[in-house]
Design a protein around this motif. Structure first.
Motif, mmCIF file in Angstrom:
data_model
loop_
_atom_site.group_PDB
_atom_site.id
_atom_site.type_symbol
_atom_site.label_atom_id
_atom_site.label_comp_id
_atom_site.label_asym_id
_atom_site.label_seq_id
_atom_site.Cartn_x
_atom_site.Cartn_y
_atom_site.Cartn_z
ATOM 1 N N ASN A 118 3.701 13.136 2.996
ATOM 2 C CA ASN A 118 3.044 13.213 4.539
ATOM 3 C C ASN A 118 3.689 12.236 5.496
ATOM 4 O O ASN A 118 3.800 12.727 6.571
ATOM 5 C CB ASN A 118 1.444 13.072 4.491
ATOM 6 N N ILE A 119 3.707 10.997 5.171
ATOM 7 C CA ILE A 119 4.261 10.053 6.280
ATOM 8 C C ILE A 119 5.701 10.464 6.214
ATOM 9 O O ILE A 119 6.357 10.439 7.492
ATOM 10 C CB ILE A 119 4.245 8.841 5.634
ATOM 11 N N SER B 160 0.814 -1.075 0.074
ATOM 12 C CA SER B 160 -0.107 0.073 0.012
ATOM 13 C C SER B 160 0.765 1.205 0.068
ATOM 14 O O SER B 160 2.007 1.248 0.390
ATOM 15 C CB SER B 160 -0.753 -0.046 1.445
ATOM 16 N N ASN B 161 0.089 2.335 -0.336
ATOM 17 C CA ASN B 161 0.734 3.777 -0.221
ATOM 18 C C ASN B 161 1.552 3.744 1.160
ATOM 19 O O ASN B 161 2.896 4.325 1.132
ATOM 20 C CB ASN B 161 0.130 4.813 -0.387
ATOM 21 N N GLU B 162 0.546 3.368 2.425
ATOM 22 C CA GLU B 162 1.372 3.719 3.555
ATOM 23 C C GLU B 162 2.287 2.802 3.860
ATOM 24 O O GLU B 162 3.242 3.270 4.502
ATOM 25 C CB GLU B 162 -0.060 3.636 4.654
ATOM 26 N N ALA C 214 -0.480 8.714 -3.909
ATOM 27 C CA ALA C 214 0.592 8.150 -3.648
ATOM 28 C C ALA C 214 1.689 8.969 -3.317
ATOM 29 O O ALA C 214 2.286 8.904 -2.157
ATOM 30 C CB ALA C 214 1.238 7.121 -4.831
ATOM 31 N N ARG C 215 1.877 10.120 -4.098
ATOM 32 C CA ARG C 215 2.881 11.325 -4.127
ATOM 33 C C ARG C 215 2.626 11.995 -2.506
ATOM 34 O O ARG C 215 3.389 12.119 -1.572
ATOM 35 C CB ARG C 215 2.876 12.079 -4.923
ATOM 36 N N LEU C 216 1.269 12.200 -2.202
ATOM 37 C CA LEU C 216 0.936 12.917 -1.116
ATOM 38 C C LEU C 216 1.200 11.978 0.122
ATOM 39 O O LEU C 216 1.522 12.494 1.284
ATOM 40 C CB LEU C 216 -0.686 13.310 -1.191
ATOM 41 N N THR C 217 0.804 10.815 -0.018
ATOM 42 C CA THR C 217 1.067 9.907 1.206
ATOM 43 C C THR C 217 2.530 9.678 1.404
ATOM 44 O O THR C 217 2.803 9.680 2.591
ATOM 45 C CB THR C 217 0.313 8.334 0.846
#
Length: 268
Positions: free
Chosen positions: A235-236, A195-197, A229-232
């Motif tokens: 952000n993380i 996952s993105n996360e 995906a880029r934002l995640t």
């Protein structure tokens, strides 16, 4: 010119990548038709005759669809581990023995100035692998089609100048999506897709001063978006105290229907 690569296609409809260093050029997976791969290579200024070998990650059709036809057309050797060969045999047709080569997991091959290393990953295939590519002091790491990032995978991705990393799905979009629950459970499981996360968390563990670029790969067309995906990832990373932009780390897109431009890791 140093180590360079282009992602020809990435996603559930087909995957392929070309890697070059010195006078050696190799392909990872042939998950589209041989005709489509020819077209994508032509856009990169190459033909199949310029390649030295094909390396296979695993036997799923989006990674081997055109493998047999492409290998026969250009008389290219295919490298895969023994368990993967057992699975792809019935799909690739007649391949001459001289082109049926075994590269067992956790081994390295020297191809001129290019070194290719395979390593095991977690996915619902016979014996799936990722690859690392080395040329002089530069390293490219490929990690897609994996359910989670183990400590071993993180070790292989560490100190890479470039990482091609799966950001397959957003968990919430997948849970709300139209797939049957058994498919969702497979994707979310340890033998599914990253996952993105999970990709973001794992990426934060492997980033180093050498890391210059990360390609977001194998995105689901139904349960993800490149911007998400880029934002995640951003952000993380921020939550972990890492500013990717300030560190000079570029997040790059991949596509299911067209190739990326050449990424060149200079020798300097």
């Amino acid at each position: 010119m140093g180590l360079q690569f282009a992602v020809l296609a990435s996603g559930s409809t087909g995957n392929s990548m070309v890697v070059a260093a010195g006078d050696k050029k190799v392909m990872v997976d042939v998950g589209l038709s041989a005709k489509k791969i020819d077209s994508l290579l032509q856009e990169q200024g190459l033909t199949g005759r310029d390649l030295d070998a094909i390396y296979v990650t695993h036997e799923h059709s989006d990674h081997i669809k055109g493998l047999g036809a492409f290998s026969r057309k250009y008389n290219l050797p295919i490298y895969a581990n023994e368990k993967t060969w057992e699975q792809i045999d019935k799909h690739v047709g007649n391949i001459p023995e001289c082109n049926r080569l075994i590269m067992e997991t956790d081994t390295m091959i020297d191809l001129g100035d290019l070194q290719i290393e395979s390593y095991g990953i977690s996915h619902d295939a016979a014996e799936p692998v990722g690859y690392c590519f080395y040329h002089h002091h530069h390293k490219l790491a490929l990690a897609t089609d994996l359910g989670y990032m183990s400590s071993k995978v993180k070790d292989k991705l560490s100190d890479a100048d470039a990482i091609v990393l799966e950001t397959n799905h957003d968990v919430d979009l997948l849970r709300m999506g139209h797939y049957p629950w058994n498919i969702k459970r497979r994707i979310l499981g340890d033998l599914g897709h990253l996952s993105n996360e999970a990709a973001a968390e794992g990426l934060c563990d492997v980033l180093s001063a050498r890391t210059k670029v990360v390609y977001m790969a194998h995105l689901s067309r139904d349960h993800n978006m490149l911007d998400l995906a880029r934002l995640t990832l951003n952000n993380i990373a921020q939550e972990r105290g890492i500013d990717l932009q300030k560190k000079g780390i570029r997040l790059m897109d991949t596509f299911h229907d067209r190739a990326t431009k050449w990424e060149i890791l200079d020798k300097a």
